[in-house]
Design a protein around this motif. Structure first.
Motif, PDB file in Angstrom:
ATOM      1  N   ASN A 195       2.603  14.584  10.785  1.00 22.50           N
ATOM      2  CA  ASN A 195       3.485  15.606  11.328  1.00 22.50           C
ATOM      3  C   ASN A 195       2.599  16.701  11.883  1.00 22.50           C
ATOM      4  O   ASN A 195       2.091  17.544  11.138  1.00 22.50           O
ATOM      5  N   GLU A 196       2.378  16.664  13.181  1.00 23.37           N
ATOM      6  CA  GLU A 196       1.464  17.627  13.799  1.00 23.37           C
ATOM      7  C   GLU A 196       2.011  19.047  13.761  1.00 23.37           C
ATOM      8  O   GLU A 196       1.252  20.010  13.867  1.00 23.37           O
ATOM      9  N   ARG A 197       3.314  19.179  13.582  1.00 28.81           N
ATOM     10  CA  ARG A 197       3.929  20.500  13.524  1.00 28.81           C
ATOM     11  C   ARG A 197       3.614  21.193  12.196  1.00 28.81           C
ATOM     12  O   ARG A 197       3.368  22.406  12.145  1.00 28.81           O
ATOM     13  N   THR A 198       3.604  20.429  11.093  1.00 32.53           N
ATOM     14  CA  THR A 198       3.362  21.016   9.768  1.00 32.53           C
ATOM     15  C   THR A 198       1.951  20.754   9.259  1.00 32.53           C
ATOM     16  O   THR A 198       1.590  21.236   8.180  1.00 32.53           O
ATOM     17  N   ASP A 199       1.172  19.982  10.018  1.00 31.07           N
ATOM     18  CA  ASP A 199      -0.187  19.619   9.624  1.00 31.07           C
ATOM     19  C   ASP A 199      -0.187  18.877   8.283  1.00 31.07           C
ATOM     20  O   ASP A 199      -1.024  19.121   7.407  1.00 31.07           O
ATOM     21  N   GLU A 200       0.762  17.947   8.134  1.00 33.86           N
ATOM     22  CA  GLU A 200       0.855  17.095   6.956  1.00 33.86           C
ATOM     23  C   GLU A 200       0.885  15.642   7.396  1.00 33.86           C
ATOM     24  O   GLU A 200       1.253  15.337   8.533  1.00 33.86           O
ATOM     25  N   SER A 201       0.509  14.755   6.472  1.00 30.12           N
ATOM     26  CA  SER A 201       0.570  13.335   6.809  1.00 30.12           C
ATOM     27  C   SER A 201       1.142  12.529   5.654  1.00 30.12           C
ATOM     28  O   SER A 201       0.983  12.867   4.475  1.00 30.12           O
ATOM     29  N   LEU A 202       1.803  11.454   6.023  1.00 32.95           N
ATOM     30  CA  LEU A 202       2.495  10.556   5.105  1.00 32.95           C
ATOM     31  C   LEU A 202       1.908   9.170   5.256  1.00 32.95           C
ATOM     32  O   LEU A 202       1.733   8.682   6.378  1.00 32.95           O
ATOM     33  N   LEU A 203       1.600   8.516   4.136  1.00 26.59           N
ATOM     34  CA  LEU A 203       1.079   7.157   4.158  1.00 26.59           C
ATOM     35  C   LEU A 203       2.151   6.199   3.696  1.00 26.59           C
ATOM     36  O   LEU A 203       2.799   6.426   2.663  1.00 26.59           O
ATOM     37  N   ILE A 204       2.340   5.135   4.462  1.00 30.10           N
ATOM     38  CA  ILE A 204       3.286   4.094   4.075  1.00 30.10           C
ATOM     39  C   ILE A 204       2.491   2.893   3.593  1.00 30.10           C
ATOM     40  O   ILE A 204       1.802   2.225   4.364  1.00 30.10           O
ATOM     41  N   VAL A 216       4.042  10.248  -4.650  1.00 28.51           N
ATOM     42  CA  VAL A 216       4.305   8.894  -4.184  1.00 28.51           C
ATOM     43  C   VAL A 216       5.787   8.590  -4.377  1.00 28.51           C
ATOM     44  O   VAL A 216       6.291   8.579  -5.509  1.00 28.51           O
ATOM     45  N   TYR A 217       6.468   8.346  -3.278  1.00 30.14           N
ATOM     46  CA  TYR A 217       7.902   8.067  -3.302  1.00 30.14           C
ATOM     47  C   TYR A 217       8.121   6.559  -3.372  1.00 30.14           C
ATOM     48  O   TYR A 217       7.503   5.786  -2.631  1.00 30.14           O
ATOM     49  N   LEU A 240      -6.467  12.356   5.009  1.00 32.67           N
ATOM     50  CA  LEU A 240      -5.933  11.852   3.750  1.00 32.67           C
ATOM     51  C   LEU A 240      -4.482  12.299   3.605  1.00 32.67           C
ATOM     52  O   LEU A 240      -4.104  13.385   4.053  1.00 32.67           O
ATOM     53  N   PRO A 241      -3.657  11.481   2.975  1.00 32.38           N
ATOM     54  CA  PRO A 241      -2.221  11.782   2.960  1.00 32.38           C
ATOM     55  C   PRO A 241      -1.856  12.928   2.024  1.00 32.38           C
ATOM     56  O   PRO A 241      -2.491  13.143   0.991  1.00 32.38           O
ATOM     57  N   ASP A 242      -0.811  13.647   2.409  1.00 30.49           N
ATOM     58  CA  ASP A 242      -0.214  14.658   1.551  1.00 30.49           C
ATOM     59  C   ASP A 242       0.869  14.062   0.666  1.00 30.49           C
ATOM     60  O   ASP A 242       1.216  14.631  -0.375  1.00 30.49           O
ATOM     61  N   ALA A 243       1.408  12.927   1.101  1.00 33.27           N
ATOM     62  CA  ALA A 243       2.418  12.204   0.331  1.00 33.27           C
ATOM     63  C   ALA A 243       2.393  10.754   0.797  1.00 33.27           C
ATOM     64  O   ALA A 243       1.758  10.415   1.801  1.00 33.27           O
ATOM     65  N   ALA A 244       3.073   9.904   0.039  1.00 33.74           N
ATOM     66  CA  ALA A 244       3.071   8.481   0.376  1.00 33.74           C
ATOM     67  C   ALA A 244       4.371   7.840  -0.081  1.00 33.74           C
ATOM     68  O   ALA A 244       5.103   8.385  -0.922  1.00 33.74           O
TER      69      ALA A 244
END
Length: 274
Positions: free
Chosen positions: A43-52, A98-99, A69-73
Motif C-alpha cells: 500500500n504505497e499510500r500508507t507505506d505498509e505491505s501485506l504478504l500472502i 498473521v491473519y 518486509l511485511p507489516d502483516a500477512a
C-alpha cells in the motif's frame, strides 16, 4: 496497490530440483523461475505491505525482488509450500500480525489460525489474528476478505483485497478446484487483477489417477484431479469473475516446454500497479 509475484510455482517449483525435463532445462537456459507461491502487496499510500502466504523460498524471494518486509500477512492454508516460510521471520521482525481463518477443519480438528499458533508458538513476534471467512477486515489500509474454496482434504481460502480509497481490487483463488461456491465467487468477482491457480493444462488430466472434473460444454476438464484448476478452468473462472487482467499461478513444471512460459502464465518477479 503494488503487487509483486514473489513465487508463482507449485510445491516443487520450476525448475524442479534434479529434473532435466525440457521445461526445466528451458527455464534454466532463459533464467526464468517459479519458486513456491507467495505474493507481496504494498500500500504505497500508507507505506505498509501485506504478504500472502509464506513460501519456503521466503529468504531468497525477498533478497531477489528487494521488496519490503511485511507489516502483516495472511495464510490461505496449511500446506507446507504456503506456510513453512513463516519461520523465516525469526530475528527479522519485532512483530507481525498473521491473519488466518478461524473455521475448524474436519480433517485436522483445528482451524488454520490454530495450526499456525501451535506450530509456530516459538515465534514471539507473531500474533495470529483468527479471521471469519466472508467478513472483511482492515489490514495495511486494505479491506481483506477470506473465502472458502475447494482444495481437499484440507480447508483452503481464496482472498479478496480491496483498496477502500481507490476501489482497486486484487483477487486470489487460493489453491482450488473449479468447484468454488457462488458465495465465494461473488466476493472474488470483478477484480482489477486475478491470480488464479492453474497447475497444468487440461490435456494432462488423462495422466492423473482421478482424471479431470468439472468439464465445460466441450468436455474440457476445468479441474485436475480434485485439488487444482487446469489452465482452461482458471481462464474460464476468470471470465466468469469478469477479471480485468488475469495471471495464472501455482504452475507445475509439467507444462509442455513450448507453452510453459506463454501468456498468461506468470513467472516470478512480475509487478503490477493497480
Amino acid at each position: 496497490m503494488r503487487v509483486t509475484l514473489l513465487g508463482t510455482g507449485d510445491t516443487t517449483g520450476t525448475p524442479t530440483v534434479g529434473c532435466d525435463c525440457e521445461t526445466c532445462e528451458q527455464a534454466r537456459e532463459r533464467g526464468l523461475e517459479r519458486t513456491r507461491f507467495s505474493v507481496h502487496v504494498e500500500n504505497e499510500r500508507t507505506d505498509e505491505s501485506l504478504l500472502i502466504d509464506f513460501s519456503p523460498d521466503f529468504r531468497y524471494q525477498f533478497l531477489r525482488d528487494e521488496v519490503s518486509l511485511p507489516d502483516a500477512a495472511v495464510v490461505t492454508h496449511i500446506h507446507f509450500d504456503h506456510l513453512d516460510g513463516l519461520g523465516n521471520v525469526f530475528r527479522l521482525l519485532d512483530s507481525l500480525e498473521v491473519y488466518a481463518a478461524n473455521e475448524t477443519d474436519s480433517v485436522t480438528g483445528e482451524s488454520v489460525a490454530e495450526t499456525i499458533e501451535s506450530k509456530y508458538d516459538y515465534l514471539d513476534a507473531v500474533t495470529v489474528r483468527p479471521t471469519t471467512p466472508h467478513e472483511s477486515v482492515r489490514v495495511c489500509g486494505f479491506d481483506l476478505t477470506l473465502v472458502p474454496v475447494e482444495h481437499p482434504p484440507f480447508v483452503c481460502y481464496g482472498v479478496a483485497i480491496e483498496d477502500p480509497m481507490t476501489g482497486t481490487k486484487l483477487s486470489l483463488t487460493g489453491d482450488t478446484s473449479f468447484g468454488i461456491s457462488d458465495r465465494s465467487r461473488a466476493v472474488l468477482a470483478d477484480p482489477d487483477l486475478l491470480l488464479a491457480d492453474a497447475i497444468v493444462p487440461a490435456s494432462l488430466c488423462e495422466y492423473h489417477p482421478l482424471g479431470g472434473r468439472h468439464v465445460d460444454d466441450d468436455d474440457v476438464p476445468r479441474t485436475f484431479g480434485t485439488k487444482h484448476m487446469t489452465r482452461e478452468g482458471a481462464l474460464g473462472l476468470a471470465d466468469e469473475l469478469n477479471a480485468s487482467e488475469t495471471r495464472l499461478v501455482h504452475l507445475a513444471h509439467f507444462y509442455p516446454a513450448d507453452e510453459a512460459f506463454d501468456e498468461p502464465l506468470a513467472i516470478d518477479g512480475e509487478t503490477y500497479v493497480l
